[in-house]
Design a protein around this motif. Structure first.
Motif, PDB file in Angstrom:
ATOM      1  N   PRO A   1       0.799  -1.228   0.000  1.00 39.72           N
ATOM      2  CA  PRO A   1       0.000   0.000   0.000  1.00 39.72           C
ATOM      3  C   PRO A   1       0.831   1.277   0.000  1.00 39.72           C
ATOM      4  N   ARG A   2       2.091   1.172   0.412  1.00 37.43           N
ATOM      5  CA  ARG A   2       2.913   2.390   0.517  1.00 37.43           C
ATOM      6  C   ARG A   2       4.037   2.414  -0.510  1.00 37.43           C
ATOM      7  N   LEU A   3       4.129   1.396  -1.386  1.00 35.12           N
ATOM      8  CA  LEU A   3       5.205   1.327  -2.372  1.00 35.12           C
ATOM      9  C   LEU A   3       4.744   1.907  -3.704  1.00 35.12           C
ATOM     10  N   SER A   4       5.593   2.751  -4.300  1.00 38.99           N
ATOM     11  CA  SER A   4       5.310   3.274  -5.635  1.00 38.99           C
ATOM     12  C   SER A   4       5.731   2.288  -6.718  1.00 38.99           C
ATOM     13  N   GLY A   5       6.621   1.367  -6.386  1.00 34.86           N
ATOM     14  CA  GLY A   5       7.061   0.357  -7.329  1.00 34.86           C
ATOM     15  C   GLY A   5       7.629  -0.833  -6.591  1.00 34.86           C
ATOM     16  N   LEU A   6       7.479  -2.030  -7.177  1.00 37.69           N
ATOM     17  CA  LEU A   6       7.977  -3.242  -6.534  1.00 37.69           C
ATOM     18  C   LEU A   6       8.416  -4.226  -7.604  1.00 37.69           C
ATOM     19  N   ALA A   7       9.639  -4.740  -7.477  1.00 37.39           N
ATOM     20  CA  ALA A   7      10.156  -5.786  -8.358  1.00 37.39           C
ATOM     21  C   ALA A   7      10.388  -7.034  -7.531  1.00 37.39           C
TER      22      ALA A   7
END
Length: 449
Positions: free
Chosen positions: A226-232
């Protein structure tokens, strides 16, 4: 009739002693304030000169001073210790400011801290130079790291996040303006993940963008979605994400050139891009390859990370790298990347070589302290930086639910909508894009959109 007064007095004394014993174990701050502080202050006052002389922290007075004392004052000429300029009690220990005589340096005091600790009966003694000729002795009366309780006043602000407690009772803060890039090392069950949770818990409350790289299929960082702008969550996606960050870095440098400034914080508020913190969990996963044809992609990704480490500070992109080991054995570029990560936090490790990887090039004196961290004290670590200063710290225990559910969801409205990170938004994340006059638009984005 039997006089019960002596028995009442004896009972009162026993109750008082029992209360102090309970406070010593369960409320050490209270016990220190009532008993430890006055006892230690008195011991320090009465034994200071003799202790410093026995520890070899005195110097012979100058010829003129010795002549005056011997011939005019008719007094014995004794070696002079550092002059005590100030003594102040705290809730965890005693602060003493010393004026060093000619012939002594701060390193001389620092080398004798173990002897001073035993002489004055305190848990630890640390030394820091406050200005030329002056040092501060910080004595800690009890084991502050046994039960970590962060002060209520320790709140995230600007780009400063309180993460742990130092062994001298002060708060250890992660300051991204002073140490933009950092490396955290630690073996399994050492408290490394707990350190990262405390860090994310604080960062989530700040107006910054958070970018996660977790090549273990996102098992650790997906809960912060919910608080991440991007995730790999795999190495291929991580490579594309790093490329996007490098392109953003170049675009921001163009913006700095357009306004004729050299730092993100010199830009006007209305055009300044949001700061970004890139959280890399288990960095070794970015280096491992299973075939020869994957090496080119691996080398490209690592070199792009090195570029971020070298230049991204000026445009507000910060790296937070975690791993169990990080040395040249990982492959090409590992040493170059590590050199850019000036902030170091090393938890319990499995071998001395790993401790040297983390602290040997910035604070070599701290390596021995890392190897002495006990396995039954998770969260204890040694924090150092390029200045050579280091200290023991311990993070408070935070469960994943407290870091993710209670904080990341609560502050999800602070997640910036960054178009260049749109392909990497976590699955099902709700993005809120407020319009000037209309109510907020809520959109649920699927993977890859």
């Amino acid at each position: 009739m039997t006089d019960v007064t002596p028995w009442l007095e004896l009972g009162s004394v026993a109750a008082g002693a029992g209360g102090l014993g309970y406070a010593k174990v369960r409320a050490p701050r209270v016990y220190w304030s009532l008993v430890g502080l006055p006892v230690t202050w008195g011991r320090f006052t009465w034994t200071y000169r003799d202790t410093m002389e026995v520890c070899g922290l005195t110097v012979q007075p100058s010829g003129f001073r010795a002549f005056v004392k011997r011939n005019l004052a008719r007094a014995e000429v004794r070696p002079a210790p550092p002059k005590v300029r100030r003594v102040r009690g705290t809730s965890t220990g005693l602060l003493v400011t010393l004026r060093l005589p000619a012939g002594l340096e701060p390193a001389d005091i620092a080398a004798a801290t173990e002897r001073l600790r035993h002489a004055w009966g305190v848990h630890s003694v640390t030394v820091s130079e406050t200005k030329p000729g002056y040092v501060e002795l910080r004595m800690t009366g009890y084991d502050v790291l046994r039960r970590v309780r962060m002060p209520r006043a320790a709140k995230p602000r600007d780009l400063v996040v309180p993460v742990a407690l130092r062994e001298d009772g002060r708060v250890f803060e992660r300051n991204y303006r002073q140490q933009p890039m950092a490396l955290t090392l630690g073996a399994n069950q050492s408290g490394k993940s707990m350190f990262q949770r405390n860090l994310i818990k604080g960062l989530a409350q700040l107006p910054v963008g958070l970018v996660g790289i977790d090549c273990k299929r996102g098992v650790e960082q997906s809960r912060y979605a919910p608080r991440l702008s991007g995730l790999a969550t795999d190495r291929q996606t991580a490579g594309r994400l790093v490329d996007a960050l490098v392109q953003e870095m170049e675009d921001r440098f163009d913006l700095l050139a357009l306004y004729g400034v050299s730092d993100l914080w010199e830009l006007p508020d209305d055009v300044r891009p949001v700061p970004l913190v890139v959280l890399i969990d288990e960095v070794a996963e970015l280096f491992w390859v299973t075939s020869k044809k994957e090496e080119a992609d691996r080398d490209h990704t690592v070199m792009q990370l090195v570029r971020l480490g070298q230049m991204a500070r000026a445009i507000g992109i910060y790296l937070e790298v975690c791993g169990q080991r990080f040395g040249s054995d990982l492959g090409r570029g590992a040493t170059a990347l590590r050199a850019q990560l000036t902030g170091r936090v090393v938890h319990r490790v499995n071998d001395k070589q790993t401790a040297e990887m983390g602290l040997g090039d910035v604070a070599p004196d701290a390596v021995a302290s890392v190897t002495g961290i006990r396995a039954d004290r998770p969260g204890v670590a040694v924090a150092g930086d390029a200045s050579g200063y280091w200290s023991r710290i311990r993070t408070p225990e935070v469960t994943p639910a407290e870091a993710a559910a209670a904080v990341c969801r609560q502050f999800a409205h602070l997640t910036p909508d960054l178009p260049f990170l749109a392909p990497f938004r976590p699955v099902g994340q709700t993005v809120i894009s407020p319009m000037p006059t209309d109510p907020p638009l809520v959109e649920v984005l699927p993977v890859g959109e």
